[in-house]
Design a protein around this motif. Structure first.
Motif, PDB file in Angstrom:
ATOM      1  N   UNK A   1      38.245  33.552  55.941  1.00 51.87           N
ATOM      2  CA  UNK A   1      38.095  33.467  54.491  1.00 51.87           C
ATOM      3  C   UNK A   1      36.656  33.200  54.056  1.00 51.87           C
ATOM      4  N   UNK A   2      35.704  33.317  54.950  1.00 46.91           N
ATOM      5  CA  UNK A   2      34.327  32.996  54.557  1.00 46.91           C
ATOM      6  C   UNK A   2      33.713  34.047  53.643  1.00 46.91           C
ATOM      7  N   UNK A   3      34.245  35.270  53.676  1.00 43.27           N
ATOM      8  CA  UNK A   3      33.691  36.323  52.821  1.00 43.27           C
ATOM      9  C   UNK A   3      34.636  36.724  51.697  1.00 43.27           C
ATOM     10  N   UNK A   4      35.632  35.923  51.430  1.00 46.65           N
ATOM     11  CA  UNK A   4      36.567  36.218  50.348  1.00 46.65           C
ATOM     12  C   UNK A   4      35.936  35.779  49.037  1.00 46.65           C
ATOM     13  N   UNK A   5      35.931  36.687  48.105  1.00 51.44           N
ATOM     14  CA  UNK A   5      35.365  36.383  46.801  1.00 51.44           C
ATOM     15  C   UNK A   5      36.496  36.108  45.828  1.00 51.44           C
ATOM     16  N   UNK A   6      36.331  35.095  45.040  1.00 54.87           N
ATOM     17  CA  UNK A   6      37.320  34.806  44.007  1.00 54.87           C
ATOM     18  C   UNK A   6      37.063  35.684  42.790  1.00 54.87           C
ATOM     19  N   UNK A   7      38.142  36.189  42.210  1.00 54.03           N
ATOM     20  CA  UNK A   7      38.021  37.027  41.027  1.00 54.03           C
ATOM     21  C   UNK A   7      38.686  36.318  39.861  1.00 54.03           C
ATOM     22  N   UNK A   8      37.991  36.305  38.757  1.00 48.20           N
ATOM     23  CA  UNK A   8      38.548  35.745  37.535  1.00 48.20           C
ATOM     24  C   UNK A   8      38.630  36.877  36.517  1.00 48.20           C
ATOM     25  N   UNK A   9      39.842  37.208  36.097  1.00 51.06           N
ATOM     26  CA  UNK A   9      40.035  38.278  35.126  1.00 51.06           C
ATOM     27  C   UNK A   9      40.141  37.686  33.735  1.00 51.06           C
ATOM     28  N   UNK A  10      39.584  38.389  32.797  1.00 42.59           N
ATOM     29  CA  UNK A  10      39.632  37.976  31.399  1.00 42.59           C
ATOM     30  C   UNK A  10      40.480  38.969  30.624  1.00 42.59           C
ATOM     31  N   UNK A  11      40.983  38.533  29.490  1.00 45.24           N
ATOM     32  CA  UNK A  11      41.772  39.417  28.632  1.00 45.24           C
ATOM     33  C   UNK A  11      40.887  40.574  28.188  1.00 45.24           C
ATOM     34  N   UNK A  12      41.410  41.784  28.361  1.00 49.80           N
ATOM     35  CA  UNK A  12      40.670  42.981  27.956  1.00 49.80           C
ATOM     36  C   UNK A  12      39.963  43.676  29.100  1.00 49.80           C
ATOM     37  N   UNK A  13      39.914  43.084  30.290  1.00 46.30           N
ATOM     38  CA  UNK A  13      39.279  43.729  31.438  1.00 46.30           C
ATOM     39  C   UNK A  13      40.112  44.914  31.915  1.00 46.30           C
ATOM     40  N   UNK A  14      39.441  45.914  32.457  1.00 45.20           N
ATOM     41  CA  UNK A  14      40.120  47.055  33.060  1.00 45.20           C
ATOM     42  C   UNK A  14      40.234  46.808  34.563  1.00 45.20           C
ATOM     43  N   UNK A  15      41.436  47.002  35.085  1.00 46.22           N
ATOM     44  CA  UNK A  15      41.673  46.786  36.513  1.00 46.22           C
ATOM     45  C   UNK A  15      42.465  47.958  37.072  1.00 46.22           C
ATOM     46  N   UNK A  16      42.404  48.117  38.392  1.00 51.95           N
ATOM     47  CA  UNK A  16      43.218  49.096  39.094  1.00 51.95           C
ATOM     48  C   UNK A  16      44.108  48.368  40.077  1.00 51.95           C
ATOM     49  N   UNK A  17      45.221  49.019  40.441  1.00 44.86           N
ATOM     50  CA  UNK A  17      46.186  48.412  41.348  1.00 44.86           C
ATOM     51  C   UNK A  17      46.258  49.244  42.620  1.00 44.86           C
TER      52      UNK A  17
ATOM     53  N   UNK B   1      44.103  55.858  46.739  1.00 47.11           N
ATOM     54  CA  UNK B   1      44.597  54.550  47.151  1.00 47.11           C
ATOM     55  C   UNK B   1      44.876  53.626  45.973  1.00 47.11           C
ATOM     56  N   UNK B   2      44.273  53.916  44.843  1.00 47.23           N
ATOM     57  CA  UNK B   2      44.397  53.045  43.674  1.00 47.23           C
ATOM     58  C   UNK B   2      45.017  53.834  42.537  1.00 47.23           C
ATOM     59  N   UNK B   3      45.715  53.123  41.671  1.00 50.25           N
ATOM     60  CA  UNK B   3      46.343  53.798  40.540  1.00 50.25           C
ATOM     61  C   UNK B   3      45.959  53.116  39.232  1.00 50.25           C
ATOM     62  N   UNK B   4      45.859  53.947  38.220  1.00 52.59           N
ATOM     63  CA  UNK B   4      45.710  53.517  36.854  1.00 52.59           C
ATOM     64  C   UNK B   4      44.445  52.773  36.524  1.00 52.59           C
ATOM     65  N   UNK B   5      44.259  52.668  35.263  1.00 52.90           N
ATOM     66  CA  UNK B   5      43.280  51.761  34.687  1.00 52.90           C
ATOM     67  C   UNK B   5      44.107  50.899  33.728  1.00 52.90           C
ATOM     68  N   UNK B   6      44.404  49.707  34.151  1.00 46.82           N
ATOM     69  CA  UNK B   6      45.258  48.823  33.373  1.00 46.82           C
ATOM     70  C   UNK B   6      44.380  47.805  32.627  1.00 46.82           C
ATOM     71  N   UNK B   7      44.818  47.427  31.443  1.00 50.47           N
ATOM     72  CA  UNK B   7      44.096  46.446  30.645  1.00 50.47           C
ATOM     73  C   UNK B   7      44.800  45.093  30.817  1.00 50.47           C
ATOM     74  N   UNK B   8      44.011  44.056  31.107  1.00 55.68           N
ATOM     75  CA  UNK B   8      44.568  42.715  31.261  1.00 55.68           C
ATOM     76  C   UNK B   8      44.941  42.194  29.881  1.00 55.68           C
ATOM     77  N   UNK B   9      46.243  41.856  29.729  1.00 58.38           N
ATOM     78  CA  UNK B   9      46.750  41.396  28.445  1.00 58.38           C
ATOM     79  C   UNK B   9      46.790  39.876  28.396  1.00 58.38           C
ATOM     80  N   UNK B  10      47.156  39.249  29.532  1.00 58.67           N
ATOM     81  CA  UNK B  10      47.302  37.803  29.554  1.00 58.67           C
ATOM     82  C   UNK B  10      46.866  37.285  30.907  1.00 58.67           C
ATOM     83  N   UNK B  11      46.147  36.185  30.910  1.00 59.76           N
ATOM     84  CA  UNK B  11      45.724  35.539  32.148  1.00 59.76           C
ATOM     85  C   UNK B  11      46.628  34.344  32.369  1.00 59.76           C
TER      86      UNK B  11
END
Length: 103
Positions: free
Chosen positions: A62-78, A92-102
């Protein structure tokens, strides 16, 4: 050959070999109890070493694991987990999803 014990020849028993004369049943039982106590201690040490090794391995992985903090309105892929009806050149990835709630 007998597992866990030593074989004696009949001539050793008949003529009284030194190792037959030196045999002490009470001392043998005490030695067995000491060995059982040492076995429990060795198991405890092995468990501690295993825990220490697993902790070091976890830290190494886990020494190179980066923490991600998503904010409302960010675009993410799954990441697509299922490989059913897919080939190696599929995306390998699908969609461009908008973060609605954290949460």
């Amino acid at each position: 050959m007998v597992y866990g014990s030593e074989a004696f020849l009949p001539t050793d028993l008949n003529y009284g070999a030194p190792r037959v004369k030196a045999y002490n049943k009470q001392g043998d039982e005490a030695s067995l109890e000491d060995t059982m106590d040492q076995l429990n201690e060795v198991r405890d040490v092995a468990l501690l070493r295993l825990a220490k090794y697993q902790q070091a391995l976890r830290q190494h992985d886990s020494r190179r694991v980066w923490g991600w903090a998503f904010n409302v309105g960010d675009l993410v892929q799954r990441l697509i987990q299922s490989n059913k009806n897919r080939h190696k050149l599929s995306l390998s990835w699908e969609g461009a999803y908008i973060v609605v709630e954290v949460l």
